[in-house]
Design a protein around this motif. Structure first.
Motif, PDB file in Angstrom:
ATOM      1  N   SER A   3       0.846  -1.197   0.000  1.00 41.86           N
ATOM      2  CA  SER A   3       0.000   0.000   0.000  1.00 41.86           C
ATOM      3  C   SER A   3       0.878   1.243   0.000  1.00 41.86           C
ATOM      4  O   SER A   3       2.042   1.204   0.368  1.00 41.86           O
ATOM      5  CB  SER A   3      -0.898   0.029   1.244  1.00 41.86           C
ATOM      6  N   MET A   4       0.258   2.353  -0.395  1.00 39.48           N
ATOM      7  CA  MET A   4       0.966   3.625  -0.366  1.00 39.48           C
ATOM      8  C   MET A   4       0.500   4.439   0.828  1.00 39.48           C
ATOM      9  O   MET A   4      -0.642   4.314   1.259  1.00 39.48           O
ATOM     10  CB  MET A   4       0.720   4.384  -1.661  1.00 39.48           C
ATOM     11  N   GLY A   5       1.406   5.233   1.372  1.00 37.42           N
ATOM     12  CA  GLY A   5       1.082   6.072   2.509  1.00 37.42           C
ATOM     13  C   GLY A   5       1.826   7.387   2.436  1.00 37.42           C
ATOM     14  O   GLY A   5       2.629   7.622   1.529  1.00 37.42           O
ATOM     15  N   ILE A   6       1.555   8.243   3.411  1.00 38.53           N
ATOM     16  CA  ILE A   6       2.188   9.558   3.507  1.00 38.53           C
ATOM     17  C   ILE A   6       2.916   9.640   4.851  1.00 38.53           C
ATOM     18  O   ILE A   6       2.349   9.290   5.891  1.00 38.53           O
ATOM     19  CB  ILE A   6       1.132  10.689   3.447  1.00 38.53           C
ATOM     20  N   VAL A   7       4.157  10.097   4.819  1.00 42.11           N
ATOM     21  CA  VAL A   7       4.926  10.278   6.051  1.00 42.11           C
ATOM     22  C   VAL A   7       4.318  11.456   6.815  1.00 42.11           C
ATOM     23  O   VAL A   7       4.159  12.542   6.269  1.00 42.11           O
ATOM     24  CB  VAL A   7       6.416  10.531   5.746  1.00 42.11           C
TER      25      VAL A   7
END
Length: 147
Positions: free
Chosen positions: A90-94
């Motif tokens: 999955s993609m995420g945001i720091v």
């Protein structure tokens, strides 16, 4: 032994292998039950005892070798998938900088996770990342390459 006794022997073998498979659920003895089924058919058709035994061995081992891996793969025997598996890739945001040898935070699917990187590089806030794997309760992430 005559063929009538061999028919009874193979039927008992089918029942025993089936019971053992039902107890263990390991997909190991069901193939021998199938081999015994072929052997009982050979006994009914008056094939000799060596032929019956040979058919039992060949069919059992062939099924074990060629069909068990396929069945195990499709049934996923011994593998329990968890909800965490959907987070991998999955993609995420720091949301909090990830620094060398320190954990940061990443928001993935609306949830905040502690995170670190494999290569121990700094990843700054608002950077898009991809989840590589999960170790305990910590995500291992890498930055998404700009295209």
């Amino acid at each position: 032994m005559d063929n009538e006794q061999m028919i009874l022997f193979w039927i008992v073998a089918i029942v025993l292998f089936s019971i053992i498979e039902g107890i263990t659920l390991g997909l190991a003895t069901i193939w021998f039950a199938a081999g015994a089924f072929i052997a009982v058919l050979a006994a009914i058709l008056n094939f000799s005892i060596p032929v019956q035994i040979g058919l039992f061995i060949v069919v059992s081992l062939a099924l074990l070798a060629f069909t068990r891996p396929i069945v195990v793969k499709h049934l996923r025997v011994g593998r329990h998938k968890t909800n965490l598996d959907v987070i991998i890739d999955s993609m995420g945001i720091v949301t909090k900088d990830i620094e060398p040898f320190k954990v940061g935070q990443v928001k993935v699917n609306g949830q905040i996770w502690t995170a670190t990187t494999e290569d121990k590089n700094t990843i700054t806030k608002d950077t898009k990342v991809k989840v590589i794997r999960i170790e305990g309760v910590k995500l291992i992430v890498k930055t998404l390459e700009e295209e």
